[in-house]
Write a protein that holds these residues in place. Sequence first.
Motif, mmCIF file in Angstrom:
data_model
loop_
_atom_site.group_PDB
_atom_site.id
_atom_site.type_symbol
_atom_site.label_atom_id
_atom_site.label_comp_id
_atom_site.label_asym_id
_atom_site.label_seq_id
_atom_site.Cartn_x
_atom_site.Cartn_y
_atom_site.Cartn_z
ATOM 1 N N SER A 13 0.833 -1.207 0.000
ATOM 2 C CA SER A 13 0.000 0.000 0.000
ATOM 3 C C SER A 13 0.865 1.253 0.000
ATOM 4 O O SER A 13 1.838 1.333 0.751
ATOM 5 N N ARG A 15 1.022 5.281 0.592
ATOM 6 C CA ARG A 15 0.305 6.366 1.291
ATOM 7 C C ARG A 15 1.004 7.720 1.141
ATOM 8 O O ARG A 15 0.506 8.715 1.631
ATOM 9 N N GLN A 67 -7.507 10.840 7.860
ATOM 10 C CA GLN A 67 -6.325 10.294 7.175
ATOM 11 C C GLN A 67 -5.889 11.329 6.120
ATOM 12 O O GLN A 67 -6.347 11.281 4.965
ATOM 13 N N ASP A 142 -12.502 3.165 5.729
ATOM 14 C CA ASP A 142 -13.323 4.069 6.548
ATOM 15 C C ASP A 142 -14.413 4.785 5.754
ATOM 16 O O ASP A 142 -15.236 5.495 6.344
HETATM 17 C C1 LIG Z 1 -10.661 -3.235 2.865
HETATM 18 C C2 LIG Z 1 -9.389 -2.486 3.177
HETATM 19 C C3 LIG Z 1 -9.456 -1.310 3.886
HETATM 20 C C4 LIG Z 1 -8.287 -0.585 4.162
HETATM 21 N N1 LIG Z 1 -8.385 0.628 4.794
HETATM 22 C C5 LIG Z 1 -7.257 1.357 5.003
HETATM 23 C C6 LIG Z 1 -7.351 2.654 5.559
HETATM 24 O O1 LIG Z 1 -8.431 3.163 5.854
HETATM 25 N N2 LIG Z 1 -6.198 3.350 5.729
HETATM 26 C C7 LIG Z 1 -4.976 2.836 5.396
HETATM 27 O O2 LIG Z 1 -3.962 3.527 5.572
HETATM 28 N N3 LIG Z 1 -4.855 1.590 4.850
HETATM 29 C C8 LIG Z 1 -5.971 0.852 4.636
HETATM 30 N N4 LIG Z 1 -5.879 -0.376 4.035
HETATM 31 C C9 LIG Z 1 -4.573 -0.919 3.660
HETATM 32 C C10 LIG Z 1 -4.142 -1.998 4.638
HETATM 33 O O3 LIG Z 1 -3.773 -1.394 5.857
HETATM 34 C C11 LIG Z 1 -2.976 -2.783 4.018
HETATM 35 O O4 LIG Z 1 -3.434 -3.441 2.857
HETATM 36 C C12 LIG Z 1 -2.419 -3.805 5.005
HETATM 37 O O5 LIG Z 1 -1.828 -3.168 6.106
HETATM 38 C C13 LIG Z 1 -1.367 -4.685 4.329
HETATM 39 O O6 LIG Z 1 -0.332 -3.884 3.797
HETATM 40 P P1 LIG Z 1 0.044 -3.911 2.244
HETATM 41 O O7 LIG Z 1 -1.174 -3.544 1.445
HETATM 42 O O8 LIG Z 1 1.148 -2.882 2.117
HETATM 43 O O9 LIG Z 1 0.514 -5.296 1.927
HETATM 44 C C14 LIG Z 1 -7.027 -1.104 3.753
HETATM 45 C C15 LIG Z 1 -6.987 -2.299 3.023
HETATM 46 C C16 LIG Z 1 -8.131 -2.973 2.726
HETATM 47 C C17 LIG Z 1 -8.052 -4.238 1.910
#
Ligand SMILES: Cc1cc2nc3c(=O)[nH]c(=O)nc-3n(C[C@H](O)[C@H](O)[C@H](O)COP(=O)(O)O)c2cc1C
Length: 260
Positions: A13, A15, A67, A142
């Motif tokens: 992910s 950010r 966020q 969220d």
């Molecule tokens: C349904 C869903 C909701 C998520 N919501 C947030 C969020 O509101 N804020 C955020 O920073 N990351 C969010 N994430 C990212 C997750 O935190 C992240 O996918 C997880 O920590 C694994 O890390 P990676 O995607 O880097 O492998 C979300 C992921 C999913 C699948």
Amino acid sequence: MNEIIRLLDARCSTRAYDPTPPSDEEKRAILHAAMRAPTAGNLMLYSIVEIEDQALKDRLAVTCDDQPFIARAPWVLLFVADFQKWMDLFAACGCDELPGVPHGVTPGLGDLIMACNDALIAAQNAVVAAESLGIGSCYIGDIMELGETHAELLQLPRYTFPAALLCLGRPKVRPHRTERYERRVVHKNVYRRLTASELREVSDQLDGLYGARGTQPGITGYVQDVYARKFTADFAIEMNRSVAWWLERWVSGEPAAGTE
Ligand SMILES: Cc1cc2nc3c(=O)[nH]c(=O)nc-3n(C[C@H](O)[C@H](O)[C@H](O)COP(=O)(O)O)c2cc1C
């Protein structure tokens, strides 16, 4: 591993974004990939809203559990589970006049879940397509919170649900790749609840991978940390309240005020 599996393995992910937005050609390719996702009955039970208005992004950065990076994302997509367009198509195409079929039927919770499946599968195609172009992404769960506020802000009518908000942009810095706990995730033939020793095995793997990150006193492991920091947190309470509101709006006979 082939190139696609390597890409899936390396994805994480994003950010923090370089402010340059994806080009129009990249946007078109990503949206096309999203729309090529499998979809129940080939109905495409979703709509994609490109959120371009900075004031709206700023507001979502607050309403989605504060966020701020949402406001800085160069491209923000809302994947809406959408049965409304099919209800409108049924009405526009005179389905209420059809002989020999029931009339006045409204979408049920099965239709809602199916539309969510469609929207999320399309969103994940967008994630993978973006990643292949060097564009990172992050889901924002969220968006399901503050249902009344988000329905009004995004003008979401009754038979819709905001399945996923996706922030996209080129990573400013290479994000950290998080590990997964893979113990006891895959079952054979039927689901089986984990035994006490298997649960310990999962908990030990979680502790080994992440440790306890909680700041609360008395927390000794990752599972306790998740319980205190996520499962029982205010945002989770709000999410559950809000999703009950979305579901009630979907199934109740009453039109939702101001959003029909
Ligand atoms: C349904 C869903 C909701 C998520 N919501 C947030 C969020 O509101 N804020 C955020 O920073 N990351 C969010 N994430 C990212 C997750 O935190 C992240 O996918 C997880 O920590 C694994 O890390 P990676 O995607 O880097 O492998 C979300 C992921 C999913 C699948």
